[in-house]
Design a protein around this motif. Sequence first.
Motif, short mmCIF file in Angstrom:
data_model
loop_
_atom_site.label_atom_id
_atom_site.label_comp_id
_atom_site.label_asym_id
_atom_site.label_seq_id
_atom_site.Cartn_x
_atom_site.Cartn_y
_atom_site.Cartn_z
N ARG A 187 -24.23 6.52 16.48
CA ARG A 187 -24.88 7.39 17.49
C ARG A 187 -26.16 8.29 16.58
O ARG A 187 -27.04 8.75 17.18
N TYR A 188 -26.05 8.41 15.20
CA TYR A 188 -26.92 8.95 14.32
C TYR A 188 -28.15 8.22 14.30
O TYR A 188 -29.16 8.65 14.43
N ARG A 189 -28.03 6.93 14.06
CA ARG A 189 -29.28 6.06 14.00
C ARG A 189 -29.85 6.05 15.61
O ARG A 189 -31.24 6.05 15.53
N VAL A 190 -29.33 6.23 16.51
CA VAL A 190 -29.92 6.38 17.86
C VAL A 190 -30.52 7.54 18.01
O VAL A 190 -31.93 7.47 18.39
N GLU A 191 -29.98 8.57 17.78
CA GLU A 191 -30.42 9.91 18.07
C GLU A 191 -31.77 10.43 17.29
O GLU A 191 -32.78 10.80 17.42
N LYS A 192 -31.51 10.05 15.69
CA LYS A 192 -32.60 10.23 14.84
C LYS A 192 -33.66 9.42 14.59
O LYS A 192 -34.55 9.72 14.00
N LYS A 193 -33.32 8.29 15.31
CA LYS A 193 -34.48 6.92 15.35
C LYS A 193 -34.62 6.65 13.79
O LYS A 193 -35.65 6.70 13.39
N VAL A 194 -33.51 6.53 13.10
CA VAL A 194 -33.81 6.19 11.64
C VAL A 194 -32.92 4.82 11.34
O VAL A 194 -31.95 4.41 11.97
N ALA A 195 -33.39 3.99 10.44
CA ALA A 195 -32.44 2.64 9.86
C ALA A 195 -31.46 3.23 9.02
O ALA A 195 -31.65 4.08 8.16
N LEU A 196 -30.48 2.41 8.91
CA LEU A 196 -29.52 3.05 7.82
C LEU A 196 -29.00 1.85 7.14
O LEU A 196 -29.21 0.75 7.56
N LEU A 197 -28.48 2.14 5.73
CA LEU A 197 -28.03 0.95 4.97
C LEU A 197 -26.59 1.71 4.43
O LEU A 197 -26.67 2.59 3.99
N TYR A 198 -25.66 0.83 4.60
CA TYR A 198 -24.32 1.42 4.18
C TYR A 198 -23.35 0.32 4.00
O TYR A 198 -23.58 -0.85 4.45
N ASP A 199 -22.38 0.27 3.28
CA ASP A 199 -21.32 -0.77 2.99
C ASP A 199 -20.20 -0.28 3.88
O ASP A 199 -19.64 0.72 3.99
N MET A 200 -19.37 -1.28 4.30
CA MET A 200 -18.08 -1.02 5.25
C MET A 200 -17.41 -2.33 4.88
O MET A 200 -17.75 -3.39 4.93
N GLU A 201 -15.91 -2.01 5.15
CA GLU A 201 -14.89 -3.04 5.19
C GLU A 201 -14.83 -3.44 6.83
O GLU A 201 -14.59 -2.72 7.63
N ILE A 202 -14.70 -4.79 6.97
CA ILE A 202 -14.62 -5.33 8.42
C ILE A 202 -13.29 -6.21 8.42
O ILE A 202 -12.85 -6.74 7.38
N VAL A 203 -12.99 -6.55 9.46
CA VAL A 203 -11.64 -7.47 9.83
C VAL A 203 -12.26 -8.74 10.50
O VAL A 203 -12.91 -8.69 11.69
#
Length: 811
Positions: A224-240
């Motif tokens: 939601r933050y990426r869409v509303e603020k129109k910014v690119a994001l870089l993050y790390d996350m654990e996935i299954v």
Amino acid sequence: MSQKGRIGRKQPPNSLTIAPPNIGETPSIFALSIAVFLRSTNAGVLVTDERHRFVWGNDQFMDFFQAGKYKGNQLDQTFRAMIAYFTPQVYDAEAFELKMKELRKKRKPYFGWELPFRNGKIYEISYIPVYDGPRFAGSIWQIVDVTRHRQADEELRRVDEKYRVILDNLNAALCETDLEGNIVKVYDSFCRLSGYSEEELIGNNITDIFVPEENREYARNLRRYRVEKKVALLYDMEIVLKDGTRKWVIASSGNIYDRDGKAIGGVGIHMDITPQKQLQRELELAKHAAEEAQRTQKEFLANMSHEIRTPLNAIIGMAHLLEETALNDEQKEYIKILKHSSGILHGLITDILDISKIEAGKQEVHPREFDLRELVQSMKHTFQMKLGQRPIQVTLELDKRIDSLLIGDDMLLNQILMNLLGNAEKFTKEGEIAIKVQLEDLQGNALWIRFQVCDTGIGIQADKLELIFQNYKQAEKDIRERYGGTGLGLAIAKQLVELQGGRISVDKGGEYNTCFTFTLPFIDTRRPLARPGGQDAENKYARIDFGQARVLVVEDNPMNLKYILSLLEKYKINHQLATNGPDALYFLESRQFDLVLMDIRIPGMDGFELARKIREDETRPNVATPVIATTATAMPSTLALARNIGITEILTKPYTPDQLLQVLNKYLNEDETEIIMEVQNISGYEFNPSLDVKYLNTLYESNIGYAIDLFDIYVLTIREELAKIRKVADAGDWDTLRFQVHKIKPNFSMVGLTWITTKLETMENLMRNNESLDTLPALLGEIVEEVNGFFPIIEKELQKMQAFMAGGGQL
């Protein structure tokens, strides 16, 4: 309705109008000849008759293919001849001929036949048979140049393939989603990472299928933050993954926009960083283990040093007492050896404690106003007396431009010079030890001063110069055997210089064999130095005038109280005493004060809480009164909290009369007239070596009158205070005990029992963390026993100082 209305508006005269056709009537455009359409289109057009003979081509065709022998639009080419005409020009002549014959035979419409030519052009051919009822009347061939479109498509395909290969080689998994996170497109690399096929992924929500349940809300918020603020994001996350295993990925996600700049979805690149995460976790564990081992080592060194120093202090003290008894020459020689050896051991332990404190990050810089000329002159005098009859001269060169009071940490400067001069003394048998102080740079009120300590001693080999600043290192292997020492003195000096933003180096050669040089920054107060002379204390105090200023003192420690009140009485300052928080609040609400001097730890109300109450109500009389807080633990967190709640300044215990006088002058002396400092410039006194001599010299700076005051208060109050603490400990009231321990711990440092202050800090930390409370009674009993053992030494030191002062600086 007016003429401007939409309904019933009249047409202006002479306007061109087209009447709508009647229902069922054929539009007039259908009455036009088909030739009009064939001529108007941008495509090339060929027309055949019922025998498949090419009879006509429009202008576009004639221009495209340069049908040179034909004029106008008329053609006369058989079907076979037309095939023969184009066969040399196309890439695949055989396929071209077969397709042409197939179209002629089937006589069915055909669209979108792309035909590549050898000149690089690509044409799209459409075949339209024309029937007049059941009769075949001929055909229309449409030829469109689509070269640019196909080249663009091919370029896009090549770019897409290029980045697909790059992403695959980078182990980067790419997918596209809509605004809700539903997967709309995936690449092979994403399928390989996830374990799912493309069919299993398309249409599923990326968050629901990959993100662990405990992190899904966080992932949705990111989207939601990426869409509303129109910014690119870089993050790390654990996935299954599909098989249930978990991996760590670093994800880079951005929006996909339409032509109007509106976000219509998202694209994400995911890279597997599980090995890096595992390595990071292993490194963190290794770092933690290393830090824990280092902390354990430092604690061991500190504890062992304290444990050794406890009996050592008793040995030193007893040696001094024994020396004052009737002894024969042989016994005196034994005592001399005992004192010398125990003094060396005491110095080694002190160095170990100093380096442990610095490496633990507990050494802080406390700038204050001081007289640099007086400090170095006192240092020179002290070392000259220490050298006694040895053939060594101590010289001092002092820049005459340094003629005002400076702001800096004079205690740390004193320790640096002590270490360097001690090093010079150890390695110089005869000749000269030189102290040089020069102004190196001046910018506004900021100045850099260069200090040099040089000697004519044994010198240092050129390839060993940098080695000497390392912990536990000495220039030569036999140095420790011949001269002793831990190899810490110069390391301590270097770290103390760098702690203050300075730099230190060592040179060899010239008129001196060794020359240590360091530079330190200071602030120039532009206040002139006190004039030398025989002015007595009464005349000094007579020049101090704070008018009708009124100070509220909030303190409950008897030793501190007696000291503070005696100073305020000397300065003729009106003061009110409160020994607890509620009493202080009563006085503050009742009358106006010019200054509040309060301890942070007071009974009945924490000092921070009292400060909040002073500042929170603007109708109270002291809302703007300066509040000076005194504390024995001026940690950065304490200073930050103090500033936030409105405490004006922190005064760290133990503080000298000069420091208190600076504060009083700053907030009570409106015209800021010069205050004459109390330092008596009496040098040459040597404290009992069973005490922490280095700390006492640094604290009192040869101000023996100040030392007498504090030693006297200690002797009068310490046993009573310890009795109170023992009673609270026996009752198991740990909160009260921690409060009392905090209050009393600075008292021991003031008389040179610094290791007892450290033990009390250990007690305080155990109670703060609620750890090993069962060990507290034994630890307290050890402290009480040690204090009682040193009490006669403190009493005798007090008498010795009083005799020293009464004799005008002679014993």
